[in-house]
Write an enzyme that holds these catalytic residues in place. Sequence first.
Site, mmCIF file in Angstrom:
data_model
loop_
_atom_site.group_PDB
_atom_site.id
_atom_site.type_symbol
_atom_site.label_atom_id
_atom_site.label_comp_id
_atom_site.label_asym_id
_atom_site.label_seq_id
_atom_site.Cartn_x
_atom_site.Cartn_y
_atom_site.Cartn_z
ATOM 1 N N TYR A 51 0.841 -1.211 0.000
ATOM 2 C CA TYR A 51 0.000 0.000 0.000
ATOM 3 C C TYR A 51 0.875 1.260 0.000
ATOM 4 O O TYR A 51 0.368 2.359 -0.187
ATOM 5 C CB TYR A 51 -0.938 0.062 1.215
ATOM 6 N N HIS A 109 0.442 -11.726 1.911
ATOM 7 C CA HIS A 109 -0.630 -10.983 1.234
ATOM 8 C C HIS A 109 -1.436 -11.865 0.260
ATOM 9 O O HIS A 109 -2.657 -11.770 0.204
ATOM 10 C CB HIS A 109 -0.023 -9.779 0.498
HETATM 11 N N1 LIG Z 1 -5.648 -8.670 1.864
HETATM 12 C C1 LIG Z 1 -6.069 -8.221 0.713
HETATM 13 O O1 LIG Z 1 -5.793 -8.832 -0.339
HETATM 14 C C2 LIG Z 1 -6.911 -6.985 0.672
HETATM 15 C C3 LIG Z 1 -7.556 -6.606 -0.519
HETATM 16 C C4 LIG Z 1 -8.353 -5.452 -0.514
HETATM 17 C C5 LIG Z 1 -8.478 -4.702 0.659
HETATM 18 N N2 LIG Z 1 -7.819 -5.080 1.808
HETATM 19 C C6 LIG Z 1 -7.960 -4.294 3.073
HETATM 20 O O2 LIG Z 1 -9.340 -4.147 3.372
HETATM 21 C C7 LIG Z 1 -9.627 -2.769 3.593
HETATM 22 C C8 LIG Z 1 -11.069 -2.445 3.274
HETATM 23 O O3 LIG Z 1 -11.405 -2.759 1.944
HETATM 24 P P1 LIG Z 1 -11.561 -1.665 0.781
HETATM 25 O O4 LIG Z 1 -10.801 -0.453 1.142
HETATM 26 O O5 LIG Z 1 -11.213 -2.351 -0.488
HETATM 27 O O6 LIG Z 1 -13.123 -1.382 0.697
HETATM 28 P P2 LIG Z 1 -14.358 -1.143 1.712
HETATM 29 O O7 LIG Z 1 -13.880 -0.906 3.087
HETATM 30 O O8 LIG Z 1 -15.325 -2.240 1.445
HETATM 31 O O9 LIG Z 1 -14.984 0.199 1.094
HETATM 32 C C9 LIG Z 1 -14.338 1.438 1.153
HETATM 33 C C10 LIG Z 1 -15.215 2.471 0.444
HETATM 34 O O10 LIG Z 1 -16.468 2.579 1.120
HETATM 35 C C11 LIG Z 1 -16.721 3.949 1.461
HETATM 36 N N3 LIG Z 1 -17.361 3.945 2.792
HETATM 37 C C12 LIG Z 1 -16.806 3.596 3.982
HETATM 38 N N4 LIG Z 1 -17.698 3.700 4.980
HETATM 39 C C13 LIG Z 1 -18.853 4.133 4.433
HETATM 40 C C14 LIG Z 1 -20.139 4.438 4.956
HETATM 41 N N5 LIG Z 1 -20.398 4.325 6.257
HETATM 42 N N6 LIG Z 1 -21.087 4.885 4.095
HETATM 43 C C15 LIG Z 1 -20.831 5.024 2.761
HETATM 44 N N7 LIG Z 1 -19.627 4.745 2.214
HETATM 45 C C16 LIG Z 1 -18.638 4.297 3.042
HETATM 46 C C17 LIG Z 1 -15.380 4.627 1.468
HETATM 47 O O11 LIG Z 1 -15.494 5.984 1.120
HETATM 48 P P3 LIG Z 1 -15.061 7.216 2.116
HETATM 49 O O12 LIG Z 1 -13.585 7.057 2.364
HETATM 50 O O13 LIG Z 1 -15.393 8.411 1.325
HETATM 51 O O14 LIG Z 1 -15.882 7.074 3.360
HETATM 52 C C18 LIG Z 1 -14.601 3.845 0.425
HETATM 53 O O15 LIG Z 1 -14.841 4.384 -0.863
HETATM 54 C C19 LIG Z 1 -8.590 -2.069 2.683
HETATM 55 O O16 LIG Z 1 -8.499 -0.685 2.946
HETATM 56 C C20 LIG Z 1 -7.377 -2.870 3.005
HETATM 57 O O17 LIG Z 1 -6.843 -2.477 4.249
HETATM 58 C C21 LIG Z 1 -7.059 -6.211 1.814
#
Ligand SMILES: NC(=O)c1ccc[n+]([C@@H]2O[C@H](COP(=O)([O-])OP(=O)(O)OC[C@H]3O[C@@H](n4cnc5c(N)ncnc54)[C@H](OP(=O)(O)O)[C@@H]3O)[C@@H](O)[C@H]2O)c1
Length: 279
Positions: A51, A109
């Site tokens: 990241y 990862h």
């Molecule tokens: N291990 C892996 O392979 C892997 C892969 C992908 C992700 N990850 C981890 O998982 C974490 C979370 O997944 P993600 O970032 O892909 O997606 P997510 O958490 O499912 O979604 C994030 C999105 O949702 C919005 N959001 C958050 N809270 C909200 C709410 N209460 N109401 C409306 N919209 C909301 C955010 O916008 P705003 O910022 O504008 O609120 C952002 O655009 C990542 O950040 C990372 O740390 C790990």
Amino acid sequence: MVQIPTTYLNDGTEVPMIGLGTANLKGFQGVNAIKSAINIGYRLLDTAYNYENEGAVGRAIKESAVSRKELFVTSKLPGRYHQYDQAIQTIQESLYRADLDYYDLYLIHWPNPNQDRYVEAWQALLDAKKWGLIRSAGVCNFLPEHLTRLKEETGVLPSINQVELHPYFNQNEQRQWHEQNGVMTQSWSPLALNKDLLDHEIIRLLAEKYHRTGAQIVLRWHYQLNSISIPRSSNPKRQLENISIFDFELMEEDMELINNMTLVDGRMNNLNPAEYEEF
Ligand SMILES: NC(=O)c1ccc[n+]([C@@H]2O[C@H](COP(=O)([O-])OP(=O)(O)OC[C@H]3O[C@@H](n4cnc5c(N)ncnc54)[C@H](OP(=O)(O)O)[C@@H]3O)[C@@H](O)[C@H]2O)c1
């Protein structure tokens, strides 16, 4: 301040049941977003070497009002460094980047099964744990066949497997495997990146029924599935909304309604760990 419940992993490590995803939270704005989350009550922060924001996470920790030992910081080993010596060096470099003495959890990862060096990487994580560089060792995106191989070749199963999990892909079988083998499930993209999930009819209906937001309904569903979710938000209001889920309960029939939203091909970008590799 919201009190976040915790659970214990198979190695005795205590971990909060919800945390902050930090992908794309970088630079000055990233530091402010992460710092705001810590000050609101988040204790688990999920970063990764790839990241390129372990520095922002470390900086936010330093600038926050909370001491290091109250926090639970996770980072992840990239696919290009599965070779044993490189894995050890990468964990050290991860620590330097965040200016931390240890990570609470370090994850492989992706398994990258064609590259086929994940057992070597796992041995490196186990040694890093022995030496105190990390408190707990886990993986992401490992299928049961990959986990079984770790157990057979090293005798040790991960404490956590972080997998894609949201209402469109509820990982029922994978979660059952985890439960039977003492591996804790963690949900990545728990809100399915909020592309359209929170506007889905069922989520809207339940939000109305419980007088909660759609995000709270979905994150409560993760909690009741016994999975640790790591929603990402850069917005302090939504950050608080996302952890304010411990004062209501979804009825069994409503859990089922959400469970039934799952699709056979529910992965968002078709990232099937049996084939997909990330470096
Ligand atoms: N291990 C892996 O392979 C892997 C892969 C992908 C992700 N990850 C981890 O998982 C974490 C979370 O997944 P993600 O970032 O892909 O997606 P997510 O958490 O499912 O979604 C994030 C999105 O949702 C919005 N959001 C958050 N809270 C909200 C709410 N209460 N109401 C409306 N919209 C909301 C955010 O916008 P705003 O910022 O504008 O609120 C952002 O655009 C990542 O950040 C990372 O740390 C790990």
